[in-house]
Design an enzyme around this catalytic site. Structure first.
Site, PDB file in Angstrom:
ATOM      1  N   GLU A 154       0.811  -1.230   0.000  1.00  0.00           N
ATOM      2  CA  GLU A 154       0.000   0.000   0.000  1.00  0.00           C
ATOM      3  C   GLU A 154       0.842   1.277   0.000  1.00  0.00           C
ATOM      4  O   GLU A 154       0.832   2.051   0.960  1.00  0.00           O
ATOM      5  CB  GLU A 154      -0.936  -0.006   1.215  1.00  0.00           C
ATOM      6  N   GLU A 307      -6.481  -8.472   0.288  1.00  0.00           N
ATOM      7  CA  GLU A 307      -6.774  -8.406   1.723  1.00  0.00           C
ATOM      8  C   GLU A 307      -8.226  -8.013   1.943  1.00  0.00           C
ATOM      9  O   GLU A 307      -8.740  -7.106   1.280  1.00  0.00           O
ATOM     10  CB  GLU A 307      -5.964  -7.309   2.418  1.00  0.00           C
TER      11      GLU A 307
HETATM   12  C1  GLA Z   1      -4.044  -2.868   5.308  1.00  0.00           C
HETATM   13  C2  GLA Z   1      -2.628  -3.388   5.411  1.00  0.00           C
HETATM   14  C3  GLA Z   1      -2.466  -4.501   6.374  1.00  0.00           C
HETATM   15  C4  GLA Z   1      -3.288  -4.267   7.598  1.00  0.00           C
HETATM   16  C5  GLA Z   1      -4.719  -4.101   7.206  1.00  0.00           C
HETATM   17  C6  GLA Z   1      -5.654  -3.994   8.381  1.00  0.00           C
HETATM   18  O1  GLA Z   1      -4.765  -3.412   4.300  1.00  0.00           O
HETATM   19  O2  GLA Z   1      -2.096  -3.755   4.177  1.00  0.00           O
HETATM   20  O3  GLA Z   1      -1.091  -4.578   6.706  1.00  0.00           O
HETATM   21  O4  GLA Z   1      -2.812  -3.127   8.261  1.00  0.00           O
HETATM   22  O5  GLA Z   1      -4.828  -2.939   6.446  1.00  0.00           O
HETATM   23  O6  GLA Z   1      -5.699  -2.729   8.947  1.00  0.00           O
END
Ligand code: GLA
Ligand code: GLA
Length: 661
Positions: A154, A307
């Site tokens: 991210e 995710e």
């Molecule tokens: C994001 C991140 C993860 C985790 C999730 C949950 O998607 O990529 O590492 O922090 O959020 O908060």
């Protein structure tokens, strides 16, 4: 290449998620192997935040522990999405290279102790990131567990330091060609901002009052390009050793630091993270919103939900739990729209660390829990969908989406904050979702001819090319609904003169907006067709368009609020106010019906969401989700892949994946 390679390798769709075995002991690893088997896990993302363990001192790598986990996962039949750990540099790195820590607009240099704490323009960071990516690729390119590569996590951290300033100046020179052109573009004649040399140009650090809008949008563009360059550097370092698919995960739905159209072209497989921000049916709509964007950034090709949370709804200042059945419903909401699987953050809920209450497939309570049972049942269900691999989704409606417009709506000095970009985008998608119309997102400059209906919410910034493209779309037979405050500025964030929106688009709409008239917070308007509106109004003149609804109050009484213009073979609609949810939904539903759009599977009650996935060879599958509280009889017997049997009725909250005959 890309997705076929992943699903061929997995023998079907992906199920699993982020796996952080370094947080646990050997007894837990043993249990993980057993529980992953029970849950049908076939893909684990490993190493996302493992830099401090992989490189405990500068230049000294420690791979043995990772070797052991990859070997174990491989033995257990779980493939690995191997990540580069560069989203979280270790403590030694930040002590050795304090200049690579990010600086806020206020000039505060952040410190170690969270994650994502790096400056993408700092040479020391970029070099260290490239090196560890190359070292991982060299060591694991031929490891039998590794099925794909996951660069970083991210990309989003902005920085305002001197490295950033230098990189921003080079980017500006490239974009504008000269300092004179920059001065012209940013309108620096206003407020004595004229730059006499490049050294005087700074990133948008804290200012006394409103900052310069052109600089603000250029800085957002620059930050996105900088992140893309950092991604490419790691991707290319990996490609020197491996030809497996490489991706990076985008955070949806509300983050907007990247031009995801540009990123979508550079990754082998678009991967997104999605966490709904409201419970119930809103979470389902949000899931569709994220998934439709992911597919669109992937250019219609299959993509991957990297995710989601098993039991997480981020609702402002609290994290809500999901309802029973949501794990399957949300997973299918994504798969319906082209995801090649359903992955989660994370496998096992952490005992310690910053996200110890973020949900997981195996919660703190352990495997004897509702969450694990539902997760495992979802894994079994996804395991039955192998034949969907590689199939795609066809949409005939689109919502226009442009990062430039989003960034531009964040600048200082706009007439009202009530017309926010993201909210408008969501509302447009939601109205189509409520009408059960499968929807793409599209860039205003792309070919739109495949769409019967295009909505343009909050397209505040519209380039000359975009305006010409929209005009051509209508002329060629399309139906376009342009919403208020669109086409107000050009790509330099300079106001359109002579009437809004941008001239070529005005022609297609047959109107000319003379004046924006934002409304006080509590004001409500009634239109002549009975619909209600708030927040915003415009004084506009029809130049060929017919008035569909007029204002009824104040100085605008009798003037057009909603117009329609027959132009070429199509219709350009213009809405100059912000309708309330019900009136807006009714307008969008009427446009959908008028353009012959409806649910992918007709004849079902409105509570049933239906999306069809299509294979190149003509096979089709209907994914159905019943959001209502009544059982729904299905027309004719159909084979449901989830239960591997015939299905005649969909219970409340129930899902099905029907093989179309
Ligand atoms: C994001 C991140 C993860 C985790 C999730 C949950 O998607 O990529 O590492 O922090 O959020 O908060
Ligand atoms: C003040 C300032 C002007 C202008 C106006 C409008 O009056 O003196 O320069 O900024 O406000 O905001």
């Amino acid at each position: 290449m890309t997705t076929h390679r992943l699903t061929d390798r997995l023998g079907g769709l992906a199920f699993g998620g982020d796996y952080n075995p370094e947080q646990w002991d050997a007894a837990t690893w043993k249990e993980d192997d057993e529980l992953m088997r029970r849950a049908g896990v076939n893909l684990a993302t490993v190493g996302v935040f493992s830099w401090a363990l992989l490189e405990p001192e500068e230049g000294r790598y420690a791979f043995d522990w990772l070797d052991a986990h990859l070997d174990r996962l491989h033995a257990a039949g779980v493939a690995v999405d191997l990540a580069t750990p560069t989203a979280s540099p270790p403590p030694w790195f930040t002590l050795t290279h304090p200049d690579a820590l990010p600086v806020t607009p206020e000039g505060v240099r952040l410190t170690h102790g969270s994650r994502d704490t790096y400056c993408l323009a700092a040479p020391a960071y970029r070099e260290a990131a490239r090196r560890i990516a190359a070292a991982l690729a060299e060591r694991y390119a031929d490891h039998p567990a590794v099925a794909m590569w996951h660069v970083h996590n991210e990309y989003a951290t902005p920085c305002h330091c001197e490295h950033t300033a230098a990189a921003f100046r080079s980017w500006l020179l490239e974009r504008h060609g000269s300092l004179d052109a920059l001065n012209e573009a940013w309108g620096t004649a206003f407020w004595s901002q004229r730059y006499g040399s490049w050294e005087q140009v700074q990133p948008p650090r804290a200012t006394q009052w409103h900052g310069n809008p052109g600089r603000s949008v250029d800085f957002s563009r620059f930050c996105s390009d900088l992140a893309l360059a950092a991604y490419r550097e790691q991707r290319d370092a990996i490609r020197a050793h491996s030809d497996l698919p490489v991706t990076t995960n985008f955070m949806l739905p509300a983050y907007q630091s990247l031009d995801l159209w540009a990123f979508g072209r550079e990754v082998d497989l678009v991967a997104v993270d999605h966490y709904p921000c409201a419970p119930g049916v809103d979470a389902a709509a949000d899931t569709a919103f994220g998934a439709d964007r992911a597919r669109s950034f992937a250019g219609g090709r299959p993509w991957l939900l990297m995710e989601q949370g098993t039991n997480t709804v981020y609702a402002g200042d609290r994290t809500l739990a999901k309802e029973p059945g949501d794990i399957l419903r949300h997973s299918l909401g994504h798969i319906a729209r082209g995801s090649e699987g359903a992955l989660f953050f994370q496998w096992r809920q952490s005992r310690a660390g910053a996200e110890f209450f973020h949900s997981a497939l195996v919660p703190h309570a352990g495997a004897d829990s509702r969450v694990f049972r539902e997760a495992a049942a979802t894994g079994t269900a996804v395991g039955r969908l192998a034949e969907l691999a590689g199939s795609t989704v066809r949409a005939r409606a689109a919502v226009l989406h442009d990062s430039d417009a989003w960034w531009a709506m964040d600048v200082d000095g706009l007439p009202s904050r009530e017309l926010d970009y993201h909210g408008s985008l969501r509302r447009a998608h939601r109205a189509l979702w409520d009408a059960r119309v499968t929807t793409d997102f599209a860039h205003p400059e792309q070919d739109l001819s495949r769409y019967r209906l295009v909505l343009a919410p909050a397209l505040f910034l519209l380039s000359d090319a975009g305006a010409a493209n929209l005009r051509a779309y209508v002329e060629g037979g399309g139906t376009l609904l342009v919403q208020p405050f669109s086409g107000a500025v050009d790509e330099r964030v300079q106001a359109r003169l002579g009437g809004y929106p941008a001239a070529p688009l005005r022609e297609a709409l047959g109107i000319r907006v003379e004046e924006y008239r934002p409304l006080p917070a509590d004001a409500e308007l009634a239109l002549s067709d009975g619909s209600r509106a708030r927040s915003w109004s415009e004084s506009l003149r029809a130049e060929g368009a017919e008035t569909v609804a007029a204002y009824t109050d104040g100085m605008l009484a009798g003037l057009p609020a909603l117009t329609r213009h027959a132009f070429g073979a199509g219709h350009g609609w213009y809405l100059s106010t912000r309708l309330d949810d019900a009136s807006y939904a009714a307008l969008v539903a009427a446009l959908a019906a008028a353009t012959g759009l409806g649910p992918d599977v007709p004849g079902l009650p409105a509570a049933v969401e239906s999306v069809t996935r299509r294979a190149e060879d003509g096979r089709r599958w209907h994914v159905l989700i019943n959001h209502g509280s009544d059982p729904v009889a299905l027309p004719g017997p159909a084979h449901d892949l989830l239960t591997d049997g015939p299905l005649a009725e969909l219970p409340p909250g129930g899902c099905a994946v029907l093989r179309a005959r």
